[in-house]
Write a protein that holds these residues in place. Structure first.
Motif, PDB file in Angstrom:
ATOM      1  N   SER A  31      21.027  -8.893  -6.205  1.00 52.46           N
ATOM      2  CA  SER A  31      22.319  -9.044  -6.873  1.00 52.46           C
ATOM      3  C   SER A  31      22.706 -10.515  -6.887  1.00 52.46           C
ATOM      4  O   SER A  31      22.679 -11.185  -5.860  1.00 52.46           O
ATOM      5  CB  SER A  31      23.379  -8.238  -6.138  1.00 52.46           C
ATOM      6  OG  SER A  31      24.631  -8.419  -6.762  1.00 52.46           O
ATOM      7  N   CYS A  32      23.059 -11.009  -8.054  1.00 51.11           N
ATOM      8  CA  CYS A  32      23.441 -12.393  -8.225  1.00 51.11           C
ATOM      9  C   CYS A  32      24.575 -12.465  -9.239  1.00 51.11           C
ATOM     10  O   CYS A  32      24.488 -11.868 -10.306  1.00 51.11           O
ATOM     11  CB  CYS A  32      22.249 -13.222  -8.689  1.00 51.11           C
ATOM     12  SG  CYS A  32      22.628 -14.949  -8.969  1.00 51.11           S
TER      13      CYS A  32
ATOM     14  N   ASP B  47      24.712 -11.327 -13.168  1.00 46.97           N
ATOM     15  CA  ASP B  47      25.682 -10.316 -13.606  1.00 46.97           C
ATOM     16  C   ASP B  47      26.517 -10.823 -14.779  1.00 46.97           C
ATOM     17  O   ASP B  47      26.898 -10.049 -15.660  1.00 46.97           O
ATOM     18  CB  ASP B  47      26.602  -9.917 -12.448  1.00 46.97           C
ATOM     19  CG  ASP B  47      25.867  -9.141 -11.375  1.00 46.97           C
ATOM     20  OD1 ASP B  47      24.773  -8.620 -11.668  1.00 46.97           O
ATOM     21  OD2 ASP B  47      26.399  -9.041 -10.258  1.00 46.97           O
ATOM     22  N   LEU B  48      26.830 -12.119 -14.804  1.00 45.65           N
ATOM     23  CA  LEU B  48      27.613 -12.684 -15.881  1.00 45.65           C
ATOM     24  C   LEU B  48      26.766 -13.080 -17.094  1.00 45.65           C
ATOM     25  O   LEU B  48      27.308 -13.452 -18.126  1.00 45.65           O
ATOM     26  CB  LEU B  48      28.376 -13.918 -15.379  1.00 45.65           C
ATOM     27  CG  LEU B  48      29.439 -13.639 -14.309  1.00 45.65           C
ATOM     28  CD1 LEU B  48      30.020 -14.952 -13.815  1.00 45.65           C
ATOM     29  CD2 LEU B  48      30.523 -12.748 -14.856  1.00 45.65           C
TER      30      LEU B  48
END
Length: 64
Positions: free
Chosen positions: A56-57, A61-62
């Motif tokens: 998860s980063c 994610d963006l």
């Protein structure tokens, strides 16, 4: 007034008969259960090729 006392005492006796004592005590041995674990001490083994799936980063994610 005497009739009220009779009803109150009858209600108190019925209440005491129903709720007058605590339930039986539950022993700690009855509340726990031993279960054999998976071999090696862990339920899942490490998979280095599939580890990227759980990374998860915030930048990823963006969409940056």
């Amino acid at each position: 007034m005497d009739q009220e006392r009779m009803t109150d005492s009858a209600a108190a006796a019925a209440r005491h008969a129903r709720y007058g004592r605590l339930p039986e005590r539950v022993r700690a041995e009855d509340m726990t259960e031993e279960v054999a674990g998976a071999p090696g001490g862990t339920a899942a083994s490490y998979d280095p090729e599939g580890s990227w799936k759980f990374f998860s980063c915030l930048a990823l994610d963006l969409g940056l």
